[in-house]
Design an enzyme around this catalytic site. Structure first.
Site, PDB file in Angstrom:
ATOM      1  N   HIS A  63       0.813  -1.228   0.000  1.00 19.65           N
ATOM      2  CA  HIS A  63       0.000   0.000   0.000  1.00 19.65           C
ATOM      3  C   HIS A  63       0.844   1.274   0.000  1.00 19.65           C
ATOM      4  O   HIS A  63       0.311   2.374  -0.053  1.00 19.65           O
ATOM      5  CB  HIS A  63      -0.998   0.033   1.165  1.00 19.65           C
ATOM      6  CG  HIS A  63      -0.405  -0.330   2.489  1.00 19.65           C
ATOM      7  ND1 HIS A  63      -0.496  -1.588   3.029  1.00 19.65           N
ATOM      8  CD2 HIS A  63       0.316   0.400   3.367  1.00 19.65           C
ATOM      9  CE1 HIS A  63       0.129  -1.600   4.200  1.00 19.65           C
ATOM     10  NE2 HIS A  63       0.626  -0.423   4.428  1.00 19.65           N
ATOM     11  N   HIS A  94       2.579   8.750  -0.349  1.00 19.18           N
ATOM     12  CA  HIS A  94       1.222   8.584  -0.898  1.00 19.18           C
ATOM     13  C   HIS A  94       1.198   9.417  -2.180  1.00 19.18           C
ATOM     14  O   HIS A  94       1.772  10.507  -2.214  1.00 19.18           O
ATOM     15  CB  HIS A  94       0.168   9.121   0.082  1.00 19.18           C
ATOM     16  CG  HIS A  94       0.237   8.514   1.451  1.00 19.18           C
ATOM     17  ND1 HIS A  94      -0.568   7.465   1.856  1.00 19.18           N
ATOM     18  CD2 HIS A  94       1.046   8.789   2.512  1.00 19.18           C
ATOM     19  CE1 HIS A  94      -0.280   7.156   3.118  1.00 19.18           C
ATOM     20  NE2 HIS A  94       0.711   7.923   3.527  1.00 19.18           N
TER      21      HIS A  94
HETATM   22  N1  LIG Z   1       0.282   7.591   6.798  1.00 21.73           N
HETATM   23  S1  LIG Z   1       0.824   7.628   8.270  1.00 21.73           S
HETATM   24  O1  LIG Z   1      -0.235   8.054   9.166  1.00 21.73           O
HETATM   25  O2  LIG Z   1       2.042   8.412   8.325  1.00 21.73           O
HETATM   26  C1  LIG Z   1       1.288   6.012   8.803  1.00 21.73           C
HETATM   27  C2  LIG Z   1       1.952   5.850   9.986  1.00 21.73           C
HETATM   28  F1  LIG Z   1       2.282   6.926  10.731  1.00 21.73           F
HETATM   29  C3  LIG Z   1       2.300   4.576  10.437  1.00 21.73           C
HETATM   30  F2  LIG Z   1       2.954   4.422  11.600  1.00 21.73           F
HETATM   31  C4  LIG Z   1       1.971   3.469   9.714  1.00 21.73           C
HETATM   32  N2  LIG Z   1       2.283   2.169  10.187  1.00 21.73           N
HETATM   33  C5  LIG Z   1       1.370   1.196  10.408  1.00 21.73           C
HETATM   34  C6  LIG Z   1       2.106   0.148  10.837  1.00 21.73           C
HETATM   35  C7  LIG Z   1       1.608  -1.215  11.227  1.00 21.73           C
HETATM   36  C8  LIG Z   1       1.805  -1.428  12.733  1.00 21.73           C
HETATM   37  C9  LIG Z   1       1.362  -2.819  13.040  1.00 21.73           C
HETATM   38  C10 LIG Z   1       1.481  -3.102  14.546  1.00 21.73           C
HETATM   39  C11 LIG Z   1       0.664  -2.101  15.345  1.00 21.73           C
HETATM   40  C12 LIG Z   1       1.090  -0.687  15.008  1.00 21.73           C
HETATM   41  C13 LIG Z   1       0.957  -0.420  13.509  1.00 21.73           C
HETATM   42  N3  LIG Z   1       3.416   0.515  10.866  1.00 21.73           N
HETATM   43  N4  LIG Z   1       3.511   1.762  10.445  1.00 21.73           N
HETATM   44  C14 LIG Z   1       1.354   3.642   8.516  1.00 21.73           C
HETATM   45  F3  LIG Z   1       1.072   2.548   7.777  1.00 21.73           F
HETATM   46  C15 LIG Z   1       1.017   4.906   8.066  1.00 21.73           C
HETATM   47  F4  LIG Z   1       0.414   4.996   6.858  1.00 21.73           F
HETATM   48 ZN   LIG Z   2       1.508   8.136   5.366  1.00 23.05          ZN
END
Ligand SMILES: NS(=O)(=O)c1c(F)c(F)c(-n2cc(CC3CCCCC3)nn2)c(F)c1F
Ligand SMILES: [Zn+2]
Length: 258
Positions: A63, A94
């Site tokens: 993603h 993104h």
């Molecule tokens: N767009 S964002 O808001 O900046 C953003 C983030 F800040 C993130 F931290 C994640 N994130 C998700 C997980 C899975 C973990 C799986 C175990 C539990 C905690 C989450 N690792 N990092 C993320 F995917 C994301 F899109």
């Molecule tokens: Zn992000």
């Protein structure tokens, strides 16, 4: 439900089924409406100290495409609205399938072609995962940078040059240890919007101090096209991996600039 994504059958409108917090009052992203933000003279510049990583991967997790060190190395973020030191965890992007869409945050309804997120976690927690689950808006600090098409971004070139190697979901590549992450950041991290929000992907935890910079970074058209060649788990272009804006409810957006 199929694993979450950004398609019709698994996109943002479906996420609430597995993550009811999707309809919470502190969700991200939001539309940053300049007429509704409030200048806060107490907001100081941020200081990011990024040390080169000897062992980091650039990966396609289905993603996004993400820079992920194998372990912390003292890279940290302090200052601005932050009361304590935050450890660097990862950065990712993104983007859209054309230049009129792609960013998660918007400014007066305007979308940029892409948005870069530097994710950091509150160092008073034992780990990133604990910080996500710590409750309240101080678990993570995410720096958001809008990307617009213009001059080639030399600091991001070592990363965008790796994109063809992670075209397929589940692939990764080692990032050369001389990659200078600090060079991506503007010299001074001054003019920004800040508000309490959430992860913009499941689990959508409401644990993020958001810091979105007013000044976009530039990337070349070729660098933008590199992102648009990435494909997701369904073999479709990953472009469009952005969540639409969420309601502000009774949150305030503060700015470090007038
Ligand atoms: N767009 S964002 O808001 O900046 C953003 C983030 F800040 C993130 F931290 C994640 N994130 C998700 C997980 C899975 C973990 C799986 C175990 C539990 C905690 C989450 N690792 N990092 C993320 F995917 C994301 F899109
Ligand atoms: Zn992000």
């Amino acid at each position: 439900m199929a694993p979450w994504g950004y398609e019709k059958d698994n996109g943002p409108a479906h996420w609430h089924k597995d993550c009811p917090i999707a309809n919470g009052k502190n969700q991200s992203p939001i539309d940053l409406i300049n007429g509704e933000v409030k200048y806060d003279s107490g907001l100081k510049p941020l200081t990011a100290k990024y040390v080169p990583f000897s062992d980091a991967k650039f990966l396609n997790n289905g993603h996004s495409v993400q820079f992920q060190p194998s372990a912390g190395n003292g890279s940290e973020l302090t200052g601005g609205p932050l009361a304590v030191k935050y450890n660097f965890e990862q950065f990712h992007f993104h983007w859209g399938n054309n230049d009129t869409e792609g960013s998660e945050h918007r400014v007066d309804g305007k979308m940029y072609p892409a948005e870069l997120h530097f994710v950091h976690w509150n160092s008073t927690n034992p780990s990133f995962k604990d910080a996500v689950g710590s409750g309240g808006p101080n678990g993570l600090a995410v720096l958001g940078f809008f990307l617009k098409v213009g001059a080639e971004n030399a600091a991001l070139k070592p990363i965008t040059d790796l994109i063809p190697k992670v075209k397929d979901a589940g692939t990764s590549v080692t990032v050369p240890s001389n990659f200078d992450m600090q060079a991506i950041l503007p010299a001074t991290l001054t003019d920004y919007y800040t508000y309490d929000g959430s992860l913009t992907t499941p689990p959508l935890a409401e644990c993020v101090k958001w810091i979105v910079f007013k000044q976009p970074l530039e990337v070349s058209a070729a660098q933008m096209e590199a992102f648009r060649s990435v494909i997701n788990r369904d073999g479709k272009p990953m472009g469009g991996n952005y969540r639409p804006p969420c309601p502000l409810h009774d949150r305030a957006v503060k700015t470090s600039f007038k």
